[in-house]
Write a protein that holds these residues in place. Structure first.
Motif, PDB file in Angstrom:
ATOM      1  N   PHE A 118      31.703  -2.162  44.437  1.00 29.46           N
ATOM      2  CA  PHE A 118      30.588  -2.526  43.559  1.00 29.46           C
ATOM      3  C   PHE A 118      29.293  -1.903  44.059  1.00 29.46           C
ATOM      4  O   PHE A 118      28.509  -1.348  43.276  1.00 29.46           O
ATOM      5  CB  PHE A 118      30.455  -4.049  43.498  1.00 29.46           C
ATOM      6  N   LEU A 119      29.045  -1.991  45.368  1.00 25.36           N
ATOM      7  CA  LEU A 119      27.841  -1.397  45.940  1.00 25.36           C
ATOM      8  C   LEU A 119      27.816   0.113  45.737  1.00 25.36           C
ATOM      9  O   LEU A 119      26.763   0.702  45.470  1.00 25.36           O
ATOM     10  CB  LEU A 119      27.767  -1.705  47.441  1.00 25.36           C
ATOM     11  N   TYR A 120      28.979   0.739  45.877  1.00 30.66           N
ATOM     12  CA  TYR A 120      29.053   2.189  45.720  1.00 30.66           C
ATOM     13  C   TYR A 120      28.690   2.598  44.292  1.00 30.66           C
ATOM     14  O   TYR A 120      27.919   3.542  44.080  1.00 30.66           O
ATOM     15  CB  TYR A 120      30.460   2.678  46.071  1.00 30.66           C
ATOM     16  N   ILE A 121      29.228   1.886  43.321  1.00 32.18           N
ATOM     17  CA  ILE A 121      28.909   2.166  41.916  1.00 32.18           C
ATOM     18  C   ILE A 121      27.422   1.944  41.651  1.00 32.18           C
ATOM     19  O   ILE A 121      26.771   2.731  40.949  1.00 32.18           O
ATOM     20  CB  ILE A 121      29.765   1.285  40.981  1.00 32.18           C
ATOM     21  N   LEU A 122      26.871   0.880  42.226  1.00 30.32           N
ATOM     22  CA  LEU A 122      25.444   0.598  42.064  1.00 30.32           C
ATOM     23  C   LEU A 122      24.595   1.716  42.657  1.00 30.32           C
ATOM     24  O   LEU A 122      23.600   2.141  42.061  1.00 30.32           O
ATOM     25  CB  LEU A 122      25.093  -0.737  42.719  1.00 30.32           C
ATOM     26  N   SER A 123      24.989   2.208  43.832  1.00 26.39           N
ATOM     27  CA  SER A 123      24.228   3.286  44.470  1.00 26.39           C
ATOM     28  C   SER A 123      24.283   4.560  43.629  1.00 26.39           C
ATOM     29  O   SER A 123      23.277   5.277  43.512  1.00 26.39           O
ATOM     30  CB  SER A 123      24.749   3.558  45.881  1.00 26.39           C
ATOM     31  N   LEU A 124      25.454   4.852  43.052  1.00 27.35           N
ATOM     32  CA  LEU A 124      25.573   6.015  42.163  1.00 27.35           C
ATOM     33  C   LEU A 124      24.606   5.883  40.987  1.00 27.35           C
ATOM     34  O   LEU A 124      23.885   6.824  40.634  1.00 27.35           O
ATOM     35  CB  LEU A 124      27.003   6.133  41.634  1.00 27.35           C
ATOM     36  N   ARG A 125      24.625   4.724  40.393  1.00 32.42           N
ATOM     37  CA  ARG A 125      23.776   4.489  39.223  1.00 32.42           C
ATOM     38  C   ARG A 125      22.297   4.640  39.563  1.00 32.42           C
ATOM     39  O   ARG A 125      21.518   5.248  38.817  1.00 32.42           O
ATOM     40  CB  ARG A 125      24.065   3.087  38.682  1.00 32.42           C
ATOM     41  N   MET A 126      21.874   4.109  40.720  1.00 35.17           N
ATOM     42  CA  MET A 126      20.468   4.154  41.105  1.00 35.17           C
ATOM     43  C   MET A 126      20.017   5.581  41.382  1.00 35.17           C
ATOM     44  O   MET A 126      18.914   5.977  41.005  1.00 35.17           O
ATOM     45  CB  MET A 126      20.243   3.264  42.327  1.00 35.17           C
ATOM     46  N   VAL A 127      20.864   6.356  42.059  1.00 35.95           N
ATOM     47  CA  VAL A 127      20.497   7.744  42.358  1.00 35.95           C
ATOM     48  C   VAL A 127      20.407   8.562  41.078  1.00 35.95           C
ATOM     49  O   VAL A 127      19.452   9.333  40.881  1.00 35.95           O
ATOM     50  CB  VAL A 127      21.513   8.376  43.335  1.00 35.95           C
ATOM     51  N   TYR A 128      21.388   8.395  40.180  1.00 34.76           N
ATOM     52  CA  TYR A 128      21.350   9.146  38.918  1.00 34.76           C
ATOM     53  C   TYR A 128      20.130   8.761  38.091  1.00 34.76           C
ATOM     54  O   TYR A 128      19.483   9.622  37.485  1.00 34.76           O
ATOM     55  CB  TYR A 128      22.635   8.908  38.118  1.00 34.76           C
ATOM     56  N   GLU A 129      19.809   7.470  38.076  1.00 36.83           N
ATOM     57  CA  GLU A 129      18.633   7.031  37.314  1.00 36.83           C
ATOM     58  C   GLU A 129      17.355   7.648  37.877  1.00 36.83           C
ATOM     59  O   GLU A 129      16.490   8.115  37.129  1.00 36.83           O
ATOM     60  CB  GLU A 129      18.533   5.509  37.353  1.00 36.83           C
ATOM     61  N   GLU A 130      17.253   7.669  39.209  1.00 38.97           N
ATOM     62  CA  GLU A 130      16.078   8.252  39.857  1.00 38.97           C
ATOM     63  C   GLU A 130      15.953   9.743  39.553  1.00 38.97           C
ATOM     64  O   GLU A 130      14.874  10.245  39.219  1.00 38.97           O
ATOM     65  CB  GLU A 130      16.185   8.025  41.371  1.00 38.97           C
ATOM     66  N   GLN A 131      17.073  10.469  39.648  1.00 41.73           N
ATOM     67  CA  GLN A 131      17.045  11.911  39.404  1.00 41.73           C
ATOM     68  C   GLN A 131      16.803  12.230  37.933  1.00 41.73           C
ATOM     69  O   GLN A 131      16.145  13.215  37.597  1.00 41.73           O
ATOM     70  CB  GLN A 131      18.357  12.548  39.888  1.00 41.73           C
ATOM     71  N   PHE A 132      17.318  11.394  37.044  1.00 38.64           N
ATOM     72  CA  PHE A 132      17.090  11.615  35.616  1.00 38.64           C
ATOM     73  C   PHE A 132      15.623  11.384  35.250  1.00 38.64           C
ATOM     74  O   PHE A 132      15.087  12.029  34.341  1.00 38.64           O
ATOM     75  CB  PHE A 132      17.994  10.702  34.780  1.00 38.64           C
ATOM     76  N   ILE A 133      14.964  10.466  35.940  1.00 44.82           N
ATOM     77  CA  ILE A 133      13.525  10.259  35.725  1.00 44.82           C
ATOM     78  C   ILE A 133      12.753  11.508  36.141  1.00 44.82           C
ATOM     79  O   ILE A 133      11.832  11.962  35.446  1.00 44.82           O
ATOM     80  CB  ILE A 133      13.033   9.019  36.504  1.00 44.82           C
ATOM     81  N   LEU A 134      13.145  12.090  37.277  1.00 49.45           N
ATOM     82  CA  LEU A 134      12.505  13.332  37.731  1.00 49.45           C
ATOM     83  C   LEU A 134      12.737  14.457  36.726  1.00 49.45           C
ATOM     84  O   LEU A 134      11.828  15.244  36.445  1.00 49.45           O
ATOM     85  CB  LEU A 134      13.051  13.725  39.109  1.00 49.45           C
ATOM     86  N   LEU A 135      13.962  14.516  36.189  1.00 52.10           N
ATOM     87  CA  LEU A 135      14.258  15.547  35.188  1.00 52.10           C
ATOM     88  C   LEU A 135      13.403  15.371  33.937  1.00 52.10           C
ATOM     89  O   LEU A 135      13.000  16.354  33.313  1.00 52.10           O
ATOM     90  CB  LEU A 135      15.737  15.491  34.795  1.00 52.10           C
ATOM     91  N   SER A 136      13.137  14.131  33.573  1.00 58.26           N
ATOM     92  CA  SER A 136      12.359  13.876  32.355  1.00 58.26           C
ATOM     93  C   SER A 136      10.937  14.415  32.470  1.00 58.26           C
ATOM     94  O   SER A 136      10.304  14.730  31.458  1.00 58.26           O
ATOM     95  CB  SER A 136      12.336  12.371  32.059  1.00 58.26           C
ATOM     96  N   PHE A 137      10.416  14.536  33.686  1.00 60.34           N
ATOM     97  CA  PHE A 137       9.087  15.117  33.878  1.00 60.34           C
ATOM     98  C   PHE A 137       9.126  16.640  33.800  1.00 60.34           C
ATOM     99  O   PHE A 137       8.104  17.282  33.560  1.00 60.34           O
ATOM    100  CB  PHE A 137       8.502  14.691  35.232  1.00 60.34           C
ATOM    101  N   LYS A 138      10.310  17.199  34.032  1.00 58.70           N
ATOM    102  CA  LYS A 138      10.437  18.661  34.063  1.00 58.70           C
ATOM    103  C   LYS A 138      10.946  19.242  32.753  1.00 58.70           C
ATOM    104  O   LYS A 138      10.805  20.437  32.500  1.00 58.70           O
ATOM    105  CB  LYS A 138      11.372  19.053  35.215  1.00 58.70           C
ATOM    106  N   LEU A 139      11.573  18.403  31.944  1.00 60.43           N
ATOM    107  CA  LEU A 139      12.086  18.833  30.646  1.00 60.43           C
ATOM    108  C   LEU A 139      11.500  17.943  29.548  1.00 60.43           C
ATOM    109  O   LEU A 139      11.830  16.764  29.475  1.00 60.43           O
ATOM    110  CB  LEU A 139      13.614  18.746  30.623  1.00 60.43           C
ATOM    111  N   ARG A 140      10.657  18.497  28.709  1.00 59.73           N
ATOM    112  CA  ARG A 140      10.035  17.716  27.646  1.00 59.73           C
ATOM    113  C   ARG A 140      10.905  17.663  26.398  1.00 59.73           C
ATOM    114  O   ARG A 140      10.747  16.766  25.573  1.00 59.73           O
ATOM    115  CB  ARG A 140       8.673  18.322  27.302  1.00 59.73           C
ATOM    116  N   ASP A 141      11.798  18.637  26.240  1.00 61.68           N
ATOM    117  CA  ASP A 141      12.708  18.667  25.098  1.00 61.68           C
ATOM    118  C   ASP A 141      13.777  17.589  25.286  1.00 61.68           C
ATOM    119  O   ASP A 141      14.605  17.679  26.197  1.00 61.68           O
ATOM    120  CB  ASP A 141      13.343  20.054  24.977  1.00 61.68           C
ATOM    121  N   LYS A 142      13.790  16.572  24.441  1.00 58.13           N
ATOM    122  CA  LYS A 142      14.703  15.444  24.612  1.00 58.13           C
ATOM    123  C   LYS A 142      16.170  15.850  24.478  1.00 58.13           C
ATOM    124  O   LYS A 142      17.033  15.352  25.202  1.00 58.13           O
ATOM    125  CB  LYS A 142      14.365  14.336  23.609  1.00 58.13           C
ATOM    126  N   LYS A 143      16.462  16.757  23.538  1.00 56.57           N
ATOM    127  CA  LYS A 143      17.845  17.208  23.369  1.00 56.57           C
ATOM    128  C   LYS A 143      18.314  17.993  24.590  1.00 56.57           C
ATOM    129  O   LYS A 143      19.454  17.833  25.047  1.00 56.57           O
ATOM    130  CB  LYS A 143      17.960  18.070  22.109  1.00 56.57           C
TER     131      LYS A 143
END
Length: 421
Positions: free
Chosen positions: A209-234
Motif C-alpha cells: 500500500f505504501l509503495y502504491i501511495l509513493s508511486l502516486r505521489m511522485v507521479y502527481e508531483e512530476q505531472f504538476i511540474l509538467l503542467s507548468f512546462k506544457l500549456r497545451d492540455k491535449k
C-alpha cells in the motif's frame, strides 16, 4: 472498565495528552494553529487515502481473523498501529523514492528481536501514578540532555542525567524480569504470540500500500511540474500517458526525464517521444558504459563511483546546458554541528566522456582546519591515484596542507589546486 482495556502507561500518556490539549485550547494562538492543522488534515485528497488505508488494513485484519492470526482482543493494538505507525508512514511516503533502503529499514525495525523486549516493556507497566510521573520526568531529562550534551561546561549535568537514566533503566529491567518470572506461563500462550506478531504482520502487508501511495505521489508531483512546462492540455495529457506507459515504476527515470524539459523544451508529440527514446537509450548506456580512450578522459558512469564515501557518489550523469554534462554528489559533512563544512565531488564532460573531475572542500570558520585538510587530502589522494594511475605527488599533498594554490601537468593530465575566499 478503562483499566481493562488500557494499561497504566497508556492511561498515563492519555491523561498527559488531555492536559496538553486543554492547555493548547486555552491559548488563542495555539487554538488557531491547531485549527489550521485540523483543517489541512480534512482535505479530500488526504482523507481519501486515509479511508483507503483503513479499508486495506481492515481487509487483511479479516483475513488474519479467518486464519487465526487476529482476535477481537487485539483491536486496541491494531488501532494504535494504524494511528501511530501506519499513518505516520503514510506522511513519509513522498520520501520513499529518495530512500532506496526505506522498506528494508521498515522491515528491520518491525522484525528485529528487540520487538519482544518492546512488547514486554509495554506489557508489564508500573502503577498508574508512577507512570504518570515518568512521562514528564523523561521529557524533562531528554530536553536537558539535548541542551547539555554538546557543551563541555554542562559535563557535570550531563553525567548526572546519564546516571539517572542508568538507575531508571536498572529499575525497569528489575521490574521486567520479576514480572516475566511471575507470569512466565502466560507468555507461552497463543494469545501472547498473536499479540507479538501483530505489528510485524501488519507491517508486511502494509508495504505494498505504501509503495502504491509513493508511486502516486511522485507521479502527481512530476505531472504538476509538467503542467507548468506544457500549456497545451491535449499535449500535456499525451505526455502524462506516455510517462505512465514508458516509466511505470521507474521513479528516478521519470524525475530525470521531467527535469530535462528545461533544456529540450519538446512541444510536439514527436518531440516528446524523441526525448523519451533518447532518455531510455541513455539508461542503457549507463548499464553498459562505453570504453573511453585515455586521451579523451574517463567514462563518467564509472568515474562517479570512484570515491568510497556514499555521500560522494553522484546519482546520475545528466545534461546541464548545450553539450555539457555533469554528475554532482551530495555533501560529505565533516562536522556534526551546523558549520556547513563538507566535501563535494563533480564529474564534468560530454555525454560519452568526462574530461574534468572536481573535488571541492567548503570550510566556513572551521574549528579545526588542519583536521579538515587531512580528510580532504585523503580523498584527493584516492581520486588522483584512480584517475591517473600514478602515485599522488608530494607537492600536491604539501600544497593542500599549506593551503597554497598549485598548477602542474602530469602526463596528459592538468591538475589545479585553487583556494578561494
Amino acid at each position: 472498565m478503562l483499566v481493562e482495556v488500557f494499561n497504566t502507561r497508556e492511561i498515563a500518556l492519555g491523561m498527559w495528552l488531555i492536559i496538553g490539549l486543554v492547555l493548547m485550547l486555552c491559548s488563542k494562538n495555539l487554538r488557531d494553529g491547531l485549527g489550521g492543522v485540523l483543517k489541512s488534515l480534512f482535505v479530500w485528497n488526504l482523507m481519501s487515502w486515509l479511508l483507503a488505508m483503513a479499508v486495506y488494513i481492515s481487509a487483511f485484519i479479516y483475513l488474519f481473523y479467518r486464519i487465526g492470526l487476529w482476535t477481537p482482543d487485539l483491536l486496541k493494538d491494531t488501532v494504535f498501529y494504524v494511528l501511530f505507525s501506519a499513518t505516520v508512514s503514510m506522511f513519509k511516503a513522498n520520501k520513499i523514492s529518495e530512500d532506496k533502503h526505506f522498506f528494508l529499514e521498515m522491515l528491520k525495525d518491525n522484525l528485529k528481536l528487540g520487538i519482544l523486549m518492546e512488547f514486554l516493556i509495554g506489557q508489564y507497566t508500573f502503577e498508574w501514578w508512577i507512570e504518570l510521573l515518568i512521562v514528564p520526568l523523561a521529557v524533562l531529562l531528554a530536553g536537558m540532555q539535548a541542551i547539555a550534551g554538546n557543551d563541555t561546561k554542562y559535563a557535570a549535568v550531563n553525567k548526572l542525567i546519564n546516571s539517572i537514566w542508568m538507575i531508571t533503566g536498572a529499575a525497569v529491567i528489575y521490574h521486567l524480569v520479576n514480572s516475566v518470572i511471575q507470569h512466565f506461563g502466560d507468555l507461552l500462550s497463543k494469545a501472547v504470540l498473536r499479540q507479538i506478531l501483530l505489528v510485524p504482520n501488519l507491517t508486511l502487508v502494509f508495504i505494498p500500500f505504501l509503495y502504491i501511495l509513493s508511486l502516486r505521489m511522485v507521479y502527481e508531483e512530476q505531472f504538476i511540474l509538467l503542467s507548468f512546462k506544457l500549456r497545451d492540455k491535449k499535449l500535456l495529457l499525451f505526455a502524462k500517458r506516455q510517462a505512465l506507459w514508458k516509466f511505470n515504476t521507474d521513479l528516478h527515470g521519470l524525475k530525470r526525464w521531467v527535469n530535462r524539459w528545461n533544456l529540450l523544451h519538446p512541444q510536439t508529440r514527436e518531440e516528446i517521444l524523441a526525448t523519451i527514446h533518447a532518455f531510455k537509450a541513455q539508461q542503457q548506456l549507463e548499464k553498459v558504459p562505453p570504453v573511453v580512450l585515455q586521451q579523451q578522459g574517463w567514462s563518467p558512469y564509472i568515474a562517479k563511483e570512484w570515491l568510497p564515501d556514499e555521500k560522494l557518489k553522484p546519482a546520475f550523469y545528466d545534461p546541464v546546458y548545450e553539450e555539457k554534462w555533469s554528475a554532482r554528489s551530495g555533501e560529505l559533512k565533516l562536522d556534526k554541528d551546523w558549520s556547513g563544512n563538507g566535501i563535494k565531488y563533480s564529474v564534468i564532460g560530454t555525454q560519452l566522456a568526462a574530461d574534468q573531475l572536481e573535488l571541492r572542500l567548503a570550510a566556513y570558520e572551521p574549528k579545526n582546519l588542519q583536521e579538515l585538510c587531512t580528510i580532504f587530502k585523503d580523498r584527493v589522494a584516492s581520486l588522483y591515484q584512480i584517475a591517473t594511475g600514478t602515485e599522488t605527488p608530494l607537492k600536491l599533498m604539501n600544497a593542500i596542507v599549506n593551503k597554497k594554490n598549485l598548477r602542474f601537468r602530469q602526463g596528459i593530465y592538468f591538475i589545479t589546486l585553487e583556494k578561494s575566499t
